[in-house]
Design an enzyme around this catalytic site. Sequence first.
Site, mmCIF file in Angstrom:
data_model
loop_
_atom_site.group_PDB
_atom_site.id
_atom_site.type_symbol
_atom_site.label_atom_id
_atom_site.label_comp_id
_atom_site.label_asym_id
_atom_site.label_seq_id
_atom_site.Cartn_x
_atom_site.Cartn_y
_atom_site.Cartn_z
ATOM 1 N N GLU A 1 62.921 -1.820 52.359
ATOM 2 C CA GLU A 1 61.968 -2.914 52.520
ATOM 3 C C GLU A 1 60.589 -2.359 52.896
ATOM 4 O O GLU A 1 60.482 -1.266 53.467
ATOM 5 C CB GLU A 1 62.445 -3.840 53.653
ATOM 6 C CG GLU A 1 63.805 -4.479 53.409
ATOM 7 C CD GLU A 1 63.742 -5.696 52.495
ATOM 8 O OE1 GLU A 1 62.829 -5.782 51.651
ATOM 9 O OE2 GLU A 1 64.611 -6.569 52.629
ATOM 10 N N ASP B 1 73.428 0.006 47.015
ATOM 11 C CA ASP B 1 73.450 -0.621 48.333
ATOM 12 C C ASP B 1 74.613 -1.598 48.492
ATOM 13 O O ASP B 1 75.306 -1.924 47.521
ATOM 14 C CB ASP B 1 72.106 -1.332 48.605
ATOM 15 C CG ASP B 1 71.610 -2.143 47.403
ATOM 16 O OD1 ASP B 1 72.419 -2.414 46.493
ATOM 17 O OD2 ASP B 1 70.424 -2.500 47.374
HETATM 18 C C1 F6R Z 1 70.328 -4.649 44.273
HETATM 19 C C2 F6R Z 1 69.116 -4.138 44.876
HETATM 20 C C3 F6R Z 1 67.883 -4.961 45.002
HETATM 21 C C4 F6R Z 1 67.603 -5.834 43.777
HETATM 22 C C5 F6R Z 1 66.336 -6.648 43.985
HETATM 23 C C6 F6R Z 1 66.061 -7.584 42.825
HETATM 24 O O1 F6R Z 1 71.356 -3.668 44.277
HETATM 25 O O2 F6R Z 1 69.138 -3.044 45.311
HETATM 26 O O3 F6R Z 1 66.798 -4.094 45.220
HETATM 27 O O4 F6R Z 1 67.464 -5.017 42.642
HETATM 28 O O5 F6R Z 1 66.448 -7.411 45.160
HETATM 29 O O6 F6R Z 1 67.068 -8.547 42.778
HETATM 30 P P1 F6R Z 1 67.172 -9.554 41.541
HETATM 31 O O7 F6R Z 1 67.507 -8.714 40.351
HETATM 32 O O8 F6R Z 1 68.292 -10.493 41.907
HETATM 33 O O9 F6R Z 1 65.841 -10.219 41.411
#
Ligand code: F6R
Length: 249
Positions: free
Chosen positions: A143, A67
């Site tokens: 989401e 993304d």
């Molecule tokens: C990032 C992504 C998101 C993150 C998720 C967790 O490319 O696609 O889905 O993996 O928001 O984020 P962290 O690892 O920062 O807790």
Amino acid sequence: MRLIVFDNQKDIANFGADMIAEVINNNPCAVLGLATGSTPVPMYAELVRRYEAGELDFSTVRSVNLDEYYPLAPDNDQSYRYFMNHQLFDHINIDKNNTNVPDGLAADPAAACAAYEEIIRDLGGIDIQVLGIGGNGHIGFNEPAEALDPLTHLTDLTEDTIRANARFFESEADVPRHALTMGIGTILSARRILLIATGEAKAKAIATVLSGKLTTSCPASLLNLHSDVTILCDRAAVSLCDPSLLATL
Ligand code: F6R
């Protein structure tokens, strides 16, 4: 679904790097599906260490990222392109022409998303998709919603996600409100999936995933449709899981 619980981040990083190394060693032209966020950072550091030690060669590896924020320029230090360059690509011998991140400045986002699907198809599909998970159960930027998009698309970020990601920006107001993201179907079409979850903030989402039920209110639960998913967690991330369920995994 295979769940492995570790006592520390270092062991998670090592195990994740082992899985990626295995994919590359089996196919030097492998297609890696990559994620940003804080969770995979230790694993990327371990991949860099292995490259520097001469244990891993990325020269013919290809990659596609999950993304990108929209709208955001690739050279903005909060963009996921910038993140990937700084955390991984600048430190290994991957050819940047072989790395793909959705275009955060696409004039026609729908066309850019369709083109991204074509890139993945032309590469022959994703060999291993790395995922983090949002506290609300999102994967990529899929989401929680009544209905989920199967393919790469432009999406609105939820207030939860904007708040969670504000820590990387100067203020919450600076967090882009949209993103381009692979869809659930894009993710499920990867041959293997490696989900990493650490910390208590992920416990509720992980408990939902491991319940085995499918619900669009926790998009990661749809990973139960895939036959080759490995989840690497620390103890905090499984703290809300039913212990009897854990014993069966
Ligand atoms: C990032 C992504 C998101 C993150 C998720 C967790 O490319 O696609 O889905 O993996 O928001 O984020 P962290 O690892 O920062 O807790």
